[in-house]
Design a protein around this motif. Structure first.
Motif, PDB file in Angstrom:
ATOM      1  N   ASN A 206       0.040  -3.716   3.177  1.00 58.22           N
ATOM      2  CA  ASN A 206       1.426  -3.222   3.132  1.00 58.22           C
ATOM      3  C   ASN A 206       2.333  -3.985   4.105  1.00 58.22           C
ATOM      4  O   ASN A 206       1.984  -5.060   4.598  1.00 58.22           O
ATOM      5  N   ASN A 207       3.483  -3.366   4.402  1.00 58.32           N
ATOM      6  CA  ASN A 207       4.462  -3.947   5.334  1.00 58.32           C
ATOM      7  C   ASN A 207       3.851  -4.271   6.706  1.00 58.32           C
ATOM      8  O   ASN A 207       4.093  -5.326   7.286  1.00 58.32           O
TER       9      ASN A 207
ATOM     10  N   ASP B 204      -3.986   1.201   8.478  1.00 58.39           N
ATOM     11  CA  ASP B 204      -2.733   1.943   8.336  1.00 58.39           C
ATOM     12  C   ASP B 204      -2.931   2.920   7.180  1.00 58.39           C
ATOM     13  O   ASP B 204      -3.923   2.841   6.443  1.00 58.39           O
TER      14      ASP B 204
ATOM     15  N   LEU C  47       0.026   4.203  13.367  1.00 60.10           N
ATOM     16  CA  LEU C  47       0.375   5.621  13.305  1.00 60.10           C
ATOM     17  C   LEU C  47       1.683   5.782  12.507  1.00 60.10           C
ATOM     18  O   LEU C  47       2.498   4.885  12.555  1.00 60.10           O
TER      19      LEU C  47
ATOM     20  N   SER D  23       2.186   4.486   1.906  1.00 58.59           N
ATOM     21  CA  SER D  23       3.365   4.276   2.750  1.00 58.59           C
ATOM     22  C   SER D  23       4.530   5.142   2.305  1.00 58.59           C
ATOM     23  O   SER D  23       4.567   5.626   1.161  1.00 58.59           O
ATOM     24  N   MET D  24       5.499   5.278   3.194  1.00 55.87           N
ATOM     25  CA  MET D  24       6.691   6.074   2.914  1.00 55.87           C
ATOM     26  C   MET D  24       7.390   5.537   1.659  1.00 55.87           C
ATOM     27  O   MET D  24       7.579   4.322   1.536  1.00 55.87           O
TER      28      MET D  24
HETATM   29  N1  NVA Z   1       2.975   1.433   6.146  1.00 51.93           N
HETATM   30  C1  NVA Z   1       3.583   2.595   6.740  1.00 51.93           C
HETATM   31  C2  NVA Z   1       3.929   2.337   8.171  1.00 51.93           C
HETATM   32  C3  NVA Z   1       4.502   3.490   8.933  1.00 51.93           C
HETATM   33  C4  NVA Z   1       4.859   3.158  10.324  1.00 51.93           C
HETATM   34  C5  NVA Z   1       4.804   3.001   5.947  1.00 51.93           C
HETATM   35  O1  NVA Z   1       5.582   2.128   5.542  1.00 51.93           O
HETATM   36  O2  NVA Z   1       4.991   4.207   5.713  1.00 51.93           O
END
Ligand code: NVA
Ligand code: CP
Length: 297
Positions: free
Chosen positions: A149-150, A214, A255, A218-219
């Motif tokens: 992811n990011n 992670d 986190l 993700s959000m």
């Molecule tokens: N990959 C997660 C990171 C949260 C800090 C998200 O984008 O929700």
């Protein structure tokens, strides 16, 4: 992440360690940061606010409900108005192009506080944490287990820039972005870092110094959570996987964590976990970043 150079990352780490030891100072007196967030946050919001306070400046928080980025008002207009009031902006958004557009139209610097594509402030704090814990970066090996992811994108670039070997284990359909991988390989050619992509978490974890994960969801992707729980079931950091890493390996997670999903229950409370030092370092790293971008000492 690639808006800074590998040489700048080195001086950034030295500077962050210095500012961490200096505590509260008045370097950014009369400077104001706007914190413009489209998604929730604990660490990034509070660490940016406290970073400004500790440097003698101030911060204004604009919540997702207030912003209406591209809905209530266009991104170029928001950037042009906000940059008449404040000295620097940090923005958390879904679409990465919102940040690029904001940077284009803003008179003041814009910092990515997380987009769907990158989370560079996390990567900078993570490099600081690894350096503090291991005394070096070049030559270490980090294994990232799970969703590419990011966080993974920025971390891969940061590792490739600083000579940390990067193993990534992710399932088909959730592998690292090809353009990011290509960029990382170019940096790695210079830094000497090796990059290894696999579907097998065990292969990635063998003999490594840092193990990182992670959330699987993700959000913004909450509706995929059920499917992702199944796809990622074998990608949990647990005692079995940890046993393959070096005896003195450390566990990292940006986190928020989902205990029992990407990390087994209790793993982040173990002696090898550095996640709360890592979270604290968000503040110290961002102090260095803000000071480098704003200070005229
Ligand atoms: N990959 C997660 C990171 C949260 C800090 C998200 O984008 O929700
Ligand atoms: N790691 C991180 O960015 O946390 P928040 O989403 O709480 O800011």
């Amino acid at each position: 992440m690639t808006d800074i150079t590998p040489a700048e990352i080195k001086s950034f780490i030295t500077y962050a360690i210095e500012l961490k030891s200096r505590g509260w100072i008045s370097m950014l007196k009369n400077k104001t940061l706007a914190i413009l967030f489209e998604k929730p946050s604990l660490r990034t919001r509070v660490s940016f606010e406290m970073a400004m306070r500790q440097l003698g400046g101030q911060a204004i928080y604009l919540s997702p409900a207030e912003v209406g980025l591209g809905k209530r008002e266009s991104v170029p207009d928001i950037a042009r108005v906000l940059s008449r009031y404040v000295d620097i902006i940090t923005c958390r958004t879904f679409a990465h192009h919102n940040l690029e557009e904001m940077a284009e139209y803003s008179r003041v610097p814009v910092i990515n506080a997380l987009s769907d594509f990158e989370h560079p402030c996390e990567a900078l704090a993570d490099l600081l944490t690894i350096y503090e814990k291991k005394g070096k970066l070049k030559g270490l090996t980090l294994a990232y287990i799970g969703d590419a992811n990011n966080v993974a994108n920025s971390l891969l670039l940061g590792c490739a820039m600083t000579g940390i070997n990067f193993n990534i284990a992710s399932p088909k359909g959730y592998t690292i972005d090809k353009t990011v991988l290509k960029k990382a390989r170019n940096y790695a050619r210079v830094s000497g870092a090796k990059i290894f992509c696999t579907e097998d978490p065990r292969e990635a974890a063998k003999g490594i110094d840092v193990i990182y994960t992670d959330t699987w969801t993700s959000m913004g992707r909450e509706e995929e959570a059920e499917v992702r729980r199944k796809v990622f079931a074998k990608y949990q950091i647990n005692e079995k996987l940890l046993a393959l890493t070096k005896k003195n390996s450390i566990i990292m997670h940006c986190l928020p964590a989902h205990h029992g999903e990407e990390v087994a229950v209790g793993i982040l409370d173990s002696a090898r976990s550095v996640v709360f030092d890592q979270a604290e370092n968000r503040m110290h790293a961002q102090k260095a970043l803000l000071a480098m971008m704003l200070a005229k000492e």
